[in-house]
Design an enzyme around this catalytic site. Structure first.
Site, PDB file in Angstrom:
ATOM      1  N   GLY A 147       0.876  -1.217   0.107  1.00 48.64           N
ATOM      2  CA  GLY A 147      -0.039   0.219   0.005  1.00 48.64           C
ATOM      3  C   GLY A 147       0.951   1.345   0.104  1.00 48.64           C
ATOM      4  N   ARG A 148       1.409   1.566   1.312  1.00 50.38           N
ATOM      5  CA  ARG A 148       2.369   2.741   1.453  1.00 50.38           C
ATOM      6  C   ARG A 148       3.266   2.835   0.474  1.00 50.38           C
ATOM      7  NH1 ARG A 148       3.094   3.602   7.030  1.00 50.38           N
ATOM      8  NH2 ARG A 148       1.781   1.802   7.370  1.00 50.38           N
ATOM      9  N   CYS A 205      -7.647  22.462  17.377  1.00 47.92           N
ATOM     10  CA  CYS A 205      -7.695  22.753  18.796  1.00 47.92           C
ATOM     11  C   CYS A 205      -7.350  21.460  19.727  1.00 47.92           C
ATOM     12  CB  CYS A 205      -9.184  23.293  19.005  1.00 47.92           C
ATOM     13  SG  CYS A 205      -9.073  24.243  20.652  1.00 47.92           S
TER      14      CYS A 205
HETATM   15  C1  LIG Z   1      -4.279  -7.172   4.823  1.00 51.11           C
HETATM   16  C2  LIG Z   1      -3.175  -5.763   4.595  1.00 51.11           C
HETATM   17  N1  LIG Z   1      -2.577  -5.984   3.343  1.00 51.11           N
HETATM   18  C3  LIG Z   1      -1.963  -4.788   3.001  1.00 51.11           C
HETATM   19  C4  LIG Z   1      -1.687  -3.882   3.815  1.00 51.11           C
HETATM   20  C5  LIG Z   1      -0.981  -2.561   3.443  1.00 51.11           C
HETATM   21  O1  LIG Z   1       0.033  -2.417   4.291  1.00 51.11           O
HETATM   22  P1  LIG Z   1       1.185  -1.351   3.695  1.00 51.11           P
HETATM   23  O2  LIG Z   1       0.359   0.030   3.483  1.00 51.11           O
HETATM   24  O3  LIG Z   1       2.264  -1.202   4.997  1.00 51.11           O
HETATM   25  O4  LIG Z   1       2.068  -2.030   2.672  1.00 51.11           O
HETATM   26  C6  LIG Z   1      -2.358  -3.907   5.137  1.00 51.11           C
HETATM   27  C7  LIG Z   1      -2.161  -2.818   6.057  1.00 51.11           C
HETATM   28  O5  LIG Z   1      -2.205  -2.509   7.277  1.00 51.11           O
HETATM   29  C8  LIG Z   1      -3.072  -5.067   5.333  1.00 51.11           C
HETATM   30  O6  LIG Z   1      -3.868  -4.843   6.686  1.00 51.11           O
END
Ligand SMILES: Cc1ncc(COP(=O)(O)O)c(C=O)c1O
Length: 425
Positions: free
Chosen positions: A286-287, A355
């Protein structure tokens, strides 16, 4: 750290060839800016190196990191898979024409309505989290006479964060079924066995986030091998799909490494080739696809030196557009984007305008002396910022701009005061 298309020209940060001054003038601040080339490059690295001659592979983007129409289109064009974790994410993917057969539907508490919606849309794989969910799916597949392909989310009892893995003794994560819970596994398998519309295609495990140490993945593969052997011997499940989740680390500050994606993915592939008999291997970054591609531009407001000696610079956003520092002490780096070459002689805490005393984006960062209307860029805000943004204090959610080849495209417009009233009845 400058990555992708970021460059300094005449003291000013440029992204995709465009000056941040121009971006701020045209789209106002706070502003999320994405370097599209960087996203494409990350996708390309994963797709190039996460390949095997022994089994199929697939890279799924974890949409909770950030999702928008433009990103969905880009991911679909690149043939990526997509993880969604809610009816909302599924709805957005569907609306913007993502190939539903490449969607994985995650979540530990998917409602009956969400599951029905997923079946209606014929999503590729439902990642079943627990026994109750499987019972609902079982009923739905029978009543609709719909075939349902699933993965089972399992908890391998390993948690990895940053540089190390921990084999957790407690097994208390809310996600999945423990690989050691044979009774639960038997109950699940019994349901699958009694309904030919319901198929168990394989297993899913995710061990954590910000992982830099490849040995964490290797450890998880070794643990999964034992589990897969058990499932094969006990339940005759052979050559399943294995999804080992996401968590590939990215650079936020100089405390972090820079993950070598080719090396990491090829090492994972080799380990799986040598140890497992599977049909398909999946990962879910993801990240690491969007994190470093994104940054947030703020306008510097007032500065304040407290009686206790702490020096603040306030910005025109804060925890409403980036909750991560307040939520889990996440660290970021920043610069004065219109004065990239100035001497970093002063120590500031960059605080938002919300705030809450905890509304601090970066504690103790060295910057040049801040001047009125300076632009402050906070790097690496491409993941888990817009997707976690709120209207706390009725702050407006900022706009999102996609930049590539000297073109800036408004991808998500800034909220207006009127938007704040739209749910009132
Ligand atoms: C099941 C699952 N897949 C993929 C991800 C993606 O993780 P990341 O953004 O750290 O790569 C997460 C993130 O918590 C997740 O819970």
């Amino acid at each position: 750290m400058l990555v992708g298309s970021m460059a300094i020209k005449e003291k000013t940060l440029h992204i995709g060839g465009i000056s941040v001054k121009e971006l701020a003038k045209k789209f106002q601040t706070p502003l999320y800016v994405y370097d599209v080339k960087y996203i494409k490059n990350q996708i390309n690295l994963y797709q190039t190196y996460f390949k095997s001659s022994k089994f199929e592979t697939a890279v799924a983007y974890a949409s909770k990191a950030f999702l928008s129409k433009d990103l969905i289109t880009l991911l679909n064009d690149k043939g990526m898979y997509l993880d969604v974790v809610s009816g909302g994410e599924l709805y957005m993917a569907k609306t913007y024409n993502f190939d539903m057969s490449n969607v994985l539907f995650h979540g530990n508490n998917k409602s009956k309505e969400e599951l029905s919606f997923a079946l209606e849309q014929q999503v590729g794989l439902i990642v079943v989290d627990n026994l109750d969910e499987l019972k609902v799916l079982n009923t739905l597949s029978k009543s609709n006479q719909t075939p349902v392909k699933t993965l089972l989310r399992v908890n391998p009892g390993i948690e990895a964060h940053t540089h190390e893995y921990i084999v957790t003794a407690k097994h208390t994560s809310k996600f999945g079924v423990s690989i050691y819970d044979d009774l639960k596994l038997q109950q699940l398998i019994d349901i699958y066995a009694a309904n030919e519309l319901l198929s168990l295609e394989g297993f899913h495990s995710h061990i954590g986030s910000q992982i830099f140490d490849i040995s964490s993945y290797i450890k998880s593969i070794k643990v999964m091998k034992k589990f897969l052997d058990k499932m094969s011997n006990k339940f005759n499940i052979s050559s399943p799909i294995l999804n080992i989740g996401g968590g590939f680390g990215i650079y936020y500050t100089n405390e972090d490494d820079i993950l070598d994606i080719p090396k990491t993915t090829t090492t994972i592939i080799k380990e799986v080739e040598n140890t497992l008999d599977i049909k398909k291997l999946m990962i879910e970054p993801g990240r690491s696809i969007v994190g470093n591609a994104g940054m947030t531009l703020y306008k510097a407001g007032y500065t304040k030196k407290t009686f206790g000696g702490k020096e603040y610079v306030f910005v025109d956003g804060g925890m409403s557009d980036n909750i991560r520092p307040a939520l889990y002490n996440a660290k970021y780096s920043a610069d004065i984007a219109n004065n990239m070459t100035g001497k970093k002689a002063k120590e500031y805490t960059i605080a938002g305008k919300l705030c809450e005393s905890g509304d601090e984006l970066i504690k103790h960062i060295k910057l040049p002396q801040v001047k009125d209307d300076d632009l402050i860029v906070v790097y690496t805000t491409g993941a888990y910022t817009y997707s976690m943004a709120s209207n706390y204090n009725l702050a407006l959610k900022p706009a999102v701009v996609f930049v590539e080849d000297e073109t800036a495209k408004l991808s998500i417009r800034r909220q207006t005061y009127k938007d704040l009233l739209q749910y009132e009845v």
